[in-house]
Motif scaffolding. Structure first.
Motif, PDB file in Angstrom:
ATOM      1  N   PRO A 169       0.795  -1.228   0.000  1.00 20.19           N
ATOM      2  CA  PRO A 169       0.000   0.000   0.000  1.00 20.19           C
ATOM      3  C   PRO A 169       0.827   1.278   0.000  1.00 20.19           C
ATOM      4  CG  PRO A 169      -0.987  -1.591   1.481  1.00 20.19           C
ATOM      5  CD  PRO A 169       0.331  -2.177   1.034  1.00 20.19           C
ATOM      6  N   ARG A 170       1.930   1.300   0.746  1.00 17.61           N
ATOM      7  CA  ARG A 170       2.734   2.520   0.782  1.00 17.61           C
ATOM      8  C   ARG A 170       3.400   2.795  -0.556  1.00 17.61           C
ATOM      9  NH1 ARG A 170       5.735   2.291   6.735  1.00 17.61           N
ATOM     10  NH2 ARG A 170       3.964   3.176   7.932  1.00 17.61           N
ATOM     11  N   LEU A 171       3.836   1.770  -1.234  1.00 20.42           N
ATOM     12  CA  LEU A 171       4.414   1.946  -2.563  1.00 20.42           C
ATOM     13  C   LEU A 171       3.352   2.460  -3.527  1.00 20.42           C
ATOM     14  CD1 LEU A 171       6.615   1.636  -4.719  1.00 20.42           C
ATOM     15  CD2 LEU A 171       5.975  -0.790  -4.900  1.00 20.42           C
ATOM     16  N   ALA A 172       2.166   1.849  -3.482  1.00 20.02           N
ATOM     17  CA  ALA A 172       1.071   2.284  -4.351  1.00 20.02           C
ATOM     18  C   ALA A 172       0.677   3.724  -4.044  1.00 20.02           C
ATOM     19  CB  ALA A 172      -0.129   1.353  -4.170  1.00 20.02           C
ATOM     20  N   MET A 173       0.675   4.080  -2.770  1.00 19.14           N
ATOM     21  CA  MET A 173       0.354   5.451  -2.394  1.00 19.14           C
ATOM     22  C   MET A 173       1.396   6.421  -2.933  1.00 19.14           C
ATOM     23  SD  MET A 173      -1.429   7.783  -0.962  1.00 19.14           S
ATOM     24  CE  MET A 173      -2.691   6.891  -0.042  1.00 19.14           C
ATOM     25  N   GLY A 174       2.659   6.059  -2.812  1.00 16.39           N
ATOM     26  CA  GLY A 174       3.717   6.928  -3.321  1.00 16.39           C
ATOM     27  C   GLY A 174       3.582   7.163  -4.811  1.00 16.39           C
ATOM     28  N   ARG A 175       3.329   6.109  -5.547  1.00 15.10           N
ATOM     29  CA  ARG A 175       3.174   6.247  -6.997  1.00 15.10           C
ATOM     30  C   ARG A 175       1.943   7.094  -7.338  1.00 15.10           C
ATOM     31  NH1 ARG A 175       6.913   3.538  -9.555  1.00 15.10           N
ATOM     32  NH2 ARG A 175       7.750   1.533  -8.831  1.00 15.10           N
ATOM     33  N   ALA A 176       0.864   6.915  -6.596  1.00 14.28           N
ATOM     34  CA  ALA A 176      -0.361   7.668  -6.855  1.00 14.28           C
ATOM     35  C   ALA A 176      -0.161   9.157  -6.598  1.00 14.28           C
ATOM     36  CB  ALA A 176      -1.494   7.133  -5.987  1.00 14.28           C
ATOM     37  N   LEU A 177       0.522   9.493  -5.508  1.00 14.84           N
ATOM     38  CA  LEU A 177       0.741  10.899  -5.184  1.00 14.84           C
ATOM     39  C   LEU A 177       1.690  11.560  -6.175  1.00 14.84           C
ATOM     40  CD1 LEU A 177       1.000  10.774  -1.283  1.00 14.84           C
ATOM     41  CD2 LEU A 177      -0.864  11.738  -2.643  1.00 14.84           C
ATOM     42  N   VAL A 178       2.742  10.859  -6.540  1.00 17.83           N
ATOM     43  CA  VAL A 178       3.696  11.424  -7.497  1.00 17.83           C
ATOM     44  C   VAL A 178       3.018  11.660  -8.847  1.00 17.83           C
ATOM     45  CG1 VAL A 178       5.778  10.943  -8.834  1.00 17.83           C
ATOM     46  CG2 VAL A 178       5.746  10.510  -6.361  1.00 17.83           C
ATOM     47  N   ALA A 179       2.193  10.694  -9.274  1.00 20.98           N
ATOM     48  CA  ALA A 179       1.521  10.802 -10.569  1.00 20.98           C
ATOM     49  C   ALA A 179       0.249  11.642 -10.508  1.00 20.98           C
ATOM     50  CB  ALA A 179       1.181   9.405 -11.085  1.00 20.98           C
ATOM     51  N   ARG A 180      -0.212  11.952  -9.289  1.00 27.78           N
ATOM     52  CA  ARG A 180      -1.452  12.725  -9.083  1.00 27.78           C
ATOM     53  C   ARG A 180      -2.645  12.008  -9.735  1.00 27.78           C
ATOM     54  NH1 ARG A 180       0.307  18.495  -7.953  1.00 27.78           N
ATOM     55  NH2 ARG A 180       2.565  18.464  -8.191  1.00 27.78           N
ATOM     56  N   LYS A 181      -2.738  10.709  -9.492  1.00 24.48           N
ATOM     57  CA  LYS A 181      -3.810   9.917 -10.069  1.00 24.48           C
ATOM     58  C   LYS A 181      -4.871   9.617  -9.018  1.00 24.48           C
ATOM     59  CE  LYS A 181      -1.220   7.678 -13.802  1.00 24.48           C
ATOM     60  NZ  LYS A 181      -0.812   6.394 -14.417  1.00 24.48           N
ATOM     61  N   ASP A 186      -7.177   6.715  -4.315  1.00 24.34           N
ATOM     62  CA  ASP A 186      -8.317   6.182  -3.567  1.00 24.34           C
ATOM     63  C   ASP A 186      -8.092   4.717  -3.207  1.00 24.34           C
ATOM     64  OD1 ASP A 186      -9.600   8.625  -3.810  1.00 24.34           O
ATOM     65  OD2 ASP A 186     -10.747   8.023  -5.577  1.00 24.34           O
ATOM     66  N   ALA A 187      -7.603   3.945  -4.178  1.00 24.53           N
ATOM     67  CA  ALA A 187      -7.374   2.519  -3.926  1.00 24.53           C
ATOM     68  C   ALA A 187      -6.259   2.305  -2.913  1.00 24.53           C
ATOM     69  CB  ALA A 187      -7.042   1.808  -5.242  1.00 24.53           C
ATOM     70  N   ALA A 188      -5.182   3.079  -3.044  1.00 21.20           N
ATOM     71  CA  ALA A 188      -4.043   2.929  -2.130  1.00 21.20           C
ATOM     72  C   ALA A 188      -4.435   3.317  -0.708  1.00 21.20           C
ATOM     73  CB  ALA A 188      -2.874   3.789  -2.606  1.00 21.20           C
ATOM     74  N   LEU A 227      -1.250  11.981   4.673  1.00 26.26           N
ATOM     75  CA  LEU A 227      -1.421  11.638   3.260  1.00 26.26           C
ATOM     76  C   LEU A 227      -2.595  12.395   2.644  1.00 26.26           C
ATOM     77  CD1 LEU A 227      -0.731   7.808   3.509  1.00 26.26           C
ATOM     78  CD2 LEU A 227       0.752   9.528   2.449  1.00 26.26           C
ATOM     79  N   LEU A 228      -3.662  12.587   3.417  1.00 28.24           N
ATOM     80  CA  LEU A 228      -4.783  13.386   2.922  1.00 28.24           C
ATOM     81  C   LEU A 228      -4.335  14.818   2.638  1.00 28.24           C
ATOM     82  CD1 LEU A 228      -7.867  12.365   5.114  1.00 28.24           C
ATOM     83  CD2 LEU A 228      -7.240  11.553   2.839  1.00 28.24           C
ATOM     84  N   ARG A 229      -3.536  15.340   3.536  1.00 26.40           N
ATOM     85  CA  ARG A 229      -3.037  16.711   3.363  1.00 26.40           C
ATOM     86  C   ARG A 229      -2.178  16.815   2.102  1.00 26.40           C
ATOM     87  NH1 ARG A 229      -3.596  22.087   4.917  1.00 26.40           N
ATOM     88  NH2 ARG A 229      -1.574  23.094   4.937  1.00 26.40           N
ATOM     89  N   LEU A 230      -1.291  15.851   1.903  1.00 24.45           N
ATOM     90  CA  LEU A 230      -0.450  15.852   0.702  1.00 24.45           C
ATOM     91  C   LEU A 230      -1.303  15.710  -0.554  1.00 24.45           C
ATOM     92  CD1 LEU A 230       2.548  13.629   1.865  1.00 24.45           C
ATOM     93  CD2 LEU A 230       2.599  16.090   1.403  1.00 24.45           C
ATOM     94  N   ALA A 231      -2.316  14.854  -0.482  1.00 23.23           N
ATOM     95  CA  ALA A 231      -3.187  14.660  -1.642  1.00 23.23           C
ATOM     96  C   ALA A 231      -3.913  15.953  -2.004  1.00 23.23           C
ATOM     97  CB  ALA A 231      -4.198  13.549  -1.346  1.00 23.23           C
ATOM     98  N   LEU A 236      -5.755  16.487  -5.538  1.00 22.94           N
ATOM     99  CA  LEU A 236      -6.606  15.301  -5.507  1.00 22.94           C
ATOM    100  C   LEU A 236      -7.787  15.523  -4.564  1.00 22.94           C
ATOM    101  CD1 LEU A 236      -3.866  12.525  -5.361  1.00 22.94           C
ATOM    102  CD2 LEU A 236      -5.114  13.341  -7.363  1.00 22.94           C
ATOM    103  N   ALA A 237      -8.892  14.893  -4.872  1.00 21.96           N
ATOM    104  CA  ALA A 237     -10.098  15.025  -4.045  1.00 21.96           C
ATOM    105  C   ALA A 237     -10.051  14.022  -2.895  1.00 21.96           C
ATOM    106  CB  ALA A 237     -11.334  14.780  -4.903  1.00 21.96           C
ATOM    107  N   VAL A 238     -10.528  14.443  -1.730  1.00 20.80           N
ATOM    108  CA  VAL A 238     -10.620  13.549  -0.576  1.00 20.80           C
ATOM    109  C   VAL A 238     -12.038  13.589  -0.033  1.00 20.80           C
ATOM    110  CG1 VAL A 238      -8.188  13.868   0.015  1.00 20.80           C
ATOM    111  CG2 VAL A 238      -9.908  15.301   1.099  1.00 20.80           C
ATOM    112  N   GLN A 239     -12.448  12.494   0.571  1.00 16.27           N
ATOM    113  CA  GLN A 239     -13.791  12.403   1.132  1.00 16.27           C
ATOM    114  C   GLN A 239     -13.876  13.159   2.450  1.00 16.27           C
ATOM    115  OE1 GLN A 239     -15.038   8.291   1.398  1.00 16.27           O
ATOM    116  NE2 GLN A 239     -14.059   7.774  -0.554  1.00 16.27           N
ATOM    117  N   THR A 240     -15.111  13.412   2.880  1.00 23.18           N
ATOM    118  CA  THR A 240     -15.322  14.113   4.147  1.00 23.18           C
ATOM    119  C   THR A 240     -14.905  13.249   5.326  1.00 23.18           C
ATOM    120  OG1 THR A 240     -17.174  15.336   3.193  1.00 23.18           O
ATOM    121  CG2 THR A 240     -17.010  15.298   5.592  1.00 23.18           C
TER     122      THR A 240
END
Length: 253
Positions: A169-181, A186-188, A227-231, A236-240
């Motif tokens: 999950p942390r690797l997937a999160m890193g890739r998602a944040l870097v790519a802004r996907k 959301d999945a990570a 991570l929400l703050r970085l997103a 990137l959109a985050v849920q409430t």
């Protein structure tokens, strides 16, 4: 854990932090003890903040405790560098909790200070390479420096190598944040929160009632808040609301 128990945790963590602050004021300690005091001060402040959020619904106390936790980390790193101390088990970069504290409460400049003061090499025998690489990646994102060519990709590739190709999950999160996907983020995040629950449920079966830090972090993931703050900073959109990431705990944007 019931509310009465968590109030006891809040009182215990606050008292432990106060004792460490008093010891720090007294001074005259060997270098390693000074480092130990500041390291654990950060942990107890985080625990106190989370416990007060859970029992008193005190957002301001939560944020203040996390900011003080991050300040203790900055003080530790500044002191160690000034004393020409080698990076060690207390100052290793992989201890990313205080960096997440700063990010979670929106103390961005404090987070940047922690990153700039941290080592760019792992501490052998005291630091898992996975933790070091993940912390370095968080630091890169905190500095908004990942856009520079060749900065983020080597860290992500090294983390993937250390994980032996596993899509952690942390690797997937890193890739998602870097790519802004968005979909990847959301999945990570979902996977990270599931892993958080599993890890802390397992820890709960073996930890003692006196382990304030583990008891509180079971209910609120400061890493997730960071991570929400970085997103958000990356568009990137985050849920409430998310499990372990209450809106009450999130810094205003």
């Amino acid at each position: 854990m019931n509310k009465l128990d968590m109030r006891a945790v809040a009182a215990s963590a606050t008292a432990s932090a106060a004792l460490l602050e008093h010891a720090l004021e007294q001074g005259g300690h060997p270098p390693e003890k000074t480092e130990r005091i500041l390291f654990h001060l950060s942990r107890y402040l985080r625990a106190a903040g989370i416990a007060r959020l859970l029992t008193e619904v005190d957002r301001d106390a939560f944020r203040l405790c996390l900011q003080h936790s991050a300040e203790a980390r900055r003080q530790l790193l500044q002191w160690a560098i000034g004393a020409r101390r080698p990076f060690n088990r207390f100052t290793a970069t992989g201890h990313h909790g205080p960096l997440c504290d700063a990010l979670a409460v929106g103390a961005d400049e404090l987070a940047r200070d922690i990153v700039r003061l941290s080592s760019d090499t792992p501490v052998k025998a005291y630091e898992h390479e996975e933790d070091f690489l993940y912390a370095r990646l968080l630091g890169l994102l905190a500095l908004d420096a990942d856009a520079a060519p060749g900065r983020a990709e080597p860290l992500l590739d090294a983390l993937e190598h250390v994980l032996e190709g596993q899509e952690a999950p942390r690797l997937a999160m890193g890739r998602a944040l870097v790519a802004r996907k968005q979909d990847a983020f959301d999945a990570a995040l979902d996977d990270l929160l599931t892993e958080h629950a599993s890890r802390h449920d397992a820890m709960a079966r073996i930890m003692s009632a006196e382990d304030e830090c583990s008891l509180t972090e079971r209910y609120v993931s400061v890493e997730g808040l960071a991570l929400l703050r970085l997103a958000q900073r990356r568009g990137l959109a985050v849920q409430t609301e998310y499990i372990f990431l209450p809106s009450l705990a999130r810094a205003p944007w």
